[in-house]
Design an enzyme around this catalytic site. Structure first.
Site, PDB file in Angstrom:
ATOM      1  N   ILE A 161       0.811  -1.225   0.000  1.00  0.00           N
ATOM      2  CA  ILE A 161       0.000   0.000   0.000  1.00  0.00           C
ATOM      3  C   ILE A 161       0.839   1.267   0.000  1.00  0.00           C
ATOM      4  O   ILE A 161       0.302   2.366  -0.077  1.00  0.00           O
ATOM      5  CB  ILE A 161      -1.012   0.028   1.174  1.00  0.00           C
ATOM      6  CG1 ILE A 161      -0.309  -0.139   2.523  1.00  0.00           C
ATOM      7  CG2 ILE A 161      -2.090  -1.025   0.975  1.00  0.00           C
ATOM      8  CD1 ILE A 161      -1.215   0.020   3.727  1.00  0.00           C
ATOM      9  N   GLY A 162       2.153   1.125   0.083  1.00  0.00           N
ATOM     10  CA  GLY A 162       3.000   2.300   0.056  1.00  0.00           C
ATOM     11  C   GLY A 162       4.463   1.924   0.117  1.00  0.00           C
ATOM     12  O   GLY A 162       4.810   0.783   0.403  1.00  0.00           O
ATOM     13  N   GLY A 179       8.666   3.899   0.598  1.00  0.00           N
ATOM     14  CA  GLY A 179       9.519   5.072   0.767  1.00  0.00           C
ATOM     15  C   GLY A 179      10.946   4.688   0.442  1.00  0.00           C
ATOM     16  O   GLY A 179      11.197   3.650  -0.171  1.00  0.00           O
ATOM     17  N   ALA A 182      11.599   1.696   3.126  1.00  0.00           N
ATOM     18  CA  ALA A 182      10.551   0.802   3.610  1.00  0.00           C
ATOM     19  C   ALA A 182       9.467   0.564   2.567  1.00  0.00           C
ATOM     20  O   ALA A 182       9.258   1.368   1.669  1.00  0.00           O
ATOM     21  CB  ALA A 182       9.917   1.391   4.870  1.00  0.00           C
ATOM     22  N   VAL A 183       8.791  -0.562   2.747  1.00  0.00           N
ATOM     23  CA  VAL A 183       7.588  -0.890   1.989  1.00  0.00           C
ATOM     24  C   VAL A 183       6.504  -1.131   3.028  1.00  0.00           C
ATOM     25  O   VAL A 183       6.758  -1.733   4.076  1.00  0.00           O
ATOM     26  CB  VAL A 183       7.787  -2.159   1.125  1.00  0.00           C
ATOM     27  CG1 VAL A 183       6.503  -2.548   0.415  1.00  0.00           C
ATOM     28  CG2 VAL A 183       8.905  -1.948   0.124  1.00  0.00           C
ATOM     29  N   LYS A 189       5.014  -2.083   8.172  1.00  0.00           N
ATOM     30  CA  LYS A 189       6.093  -1.344   7.518  1.00  0.00           C
ATOM     31  C   LYS A 189       7.336  -2.224   7.569  1.00  0.00           C
ATOM     32  O   LYS A 189       7.825  -2.550   8.652  1.00  0.00           O
ATOM     33  CB  LYS A 189       6.312  -0.023   8.266  1.00  0.00           C
ATOM     34  CG  LYS A 189       7.303   0.920   7.660  1.00  0.00           C
ATOM     35  CD  LYS A 189       7.291   2.217   8.482  1.00  0.00           C
ATOM     36  CE  LYS A 189       8.179   3.285   7.930  1.00  0.00           C
ATOM     37  NZ  LYS A 189       8.096   4.518   8.744  1.00  0.00           N
ATOM     38  N   ASP A 249       8.207  16.409  10.501  1.00  0.00           N
ATOM     39  CA  ASP A 249       7.904  16.074   9.104  1.00  0.00           C
ATOM     40  C   ASP A 249       6.393  16.095   8.857  1.00  0.00           C
ATOM     41  O   ASP A 249       5.854  15.221   8.181  1.00  0.00           O
ATOM     42  CB  ASP A 249       8.491  14.702   8.748  1.00  0.00           C
ATOM     43  CG  ASP A 249       8.550  14.449   7.250  1.00  0.00           C
ATOM     44  OD1 ASP A 249       8.562  15.430   6.469  1.00  0.00           O
ATOM     45  OD2 ASP A 249       8.583  13.272   6.856  1.00  0.00           O
TER      46      ASP A 249
END
Length: 172
Positions: free
Chosen positions: A27-28, A30, A33-34, A50, A143
């Protein structure tokens, strides 16, 4: 371990088992990380896992990850993403987090193009409540952006949650 699992998508797919969690669709992602939509294999609780590859982490990023785990372990608030547990293997770290089915605020704004004052006020109240808890515990997020503000549905109401504490620090 690999097993077949159905997360309600186009069809069952191969999934991995991490601890008591079945990793489902991605679902995402970076830099390090996945994130996988996942389920507890016994209770069925939907979570976000994560997955961080340790080989990609510099010592500074590794230190940030440990701070993120430490900070999230000390906070339990409805407007801050909940960390259920962390699982470490030889080459990976998995953070088991609350799953937010509404996506993030950036996607919400893109989908709706225009956000009413009433909804903006609702989200700002949630953001303020989360930030107040961080301030009381002497944490700084560092952030905050729409992509790190996650949305979860509680009945018909969207609840905003502050997420991604990778740059967070203890205020001194």
């Amino acid at each position: 371990m690999t097993m077949r699992v159905d997360f309600g998508g186009p069809g069952p797919s191969q999934a991995r088992l991490v601890g008591d969690y079945i990793l489902g669709p991605r679902i995402g992602s970076g830099s390090f990380a996945v994130v996988w939509r996942s389920r507890h294999r016994q209770h069925g609780l939907e979570v976000a896992v994560k997955e961080i590859d340790k080989k990609l982490l510099s010592s500074k990023v590794s230190e940030n990850l440990l701070k993120e785990i430490s900070i999230l372990s000390t906070i339990n608030h409805p407007n801050i993403i909940q960390l259920f547990e962390s699982i470490e293997t030889e080459d990976r770290i998995f953070l088991v987090l609350e799953y937010c089915d509404g996506g993030n605020l950036a996607a919400y704004i893109n989908r709706h193009a225009k956000v009413s004052e009433e909804i903006a006020r609702h989200f700002m109240r949630h953001l303020a409540a989360g930030l107040q808890v961080l301030q009381e515990k002497h944490f700084i997020h560092r952030d905050l952006k729409p992509q790190n503000l996650l949305l979860s549905t509680k009945g018909a109401t969207l609840q905003l949650k502050i997420g991604d504490f990778g740059f967070a620090r203890l205020a001194v």
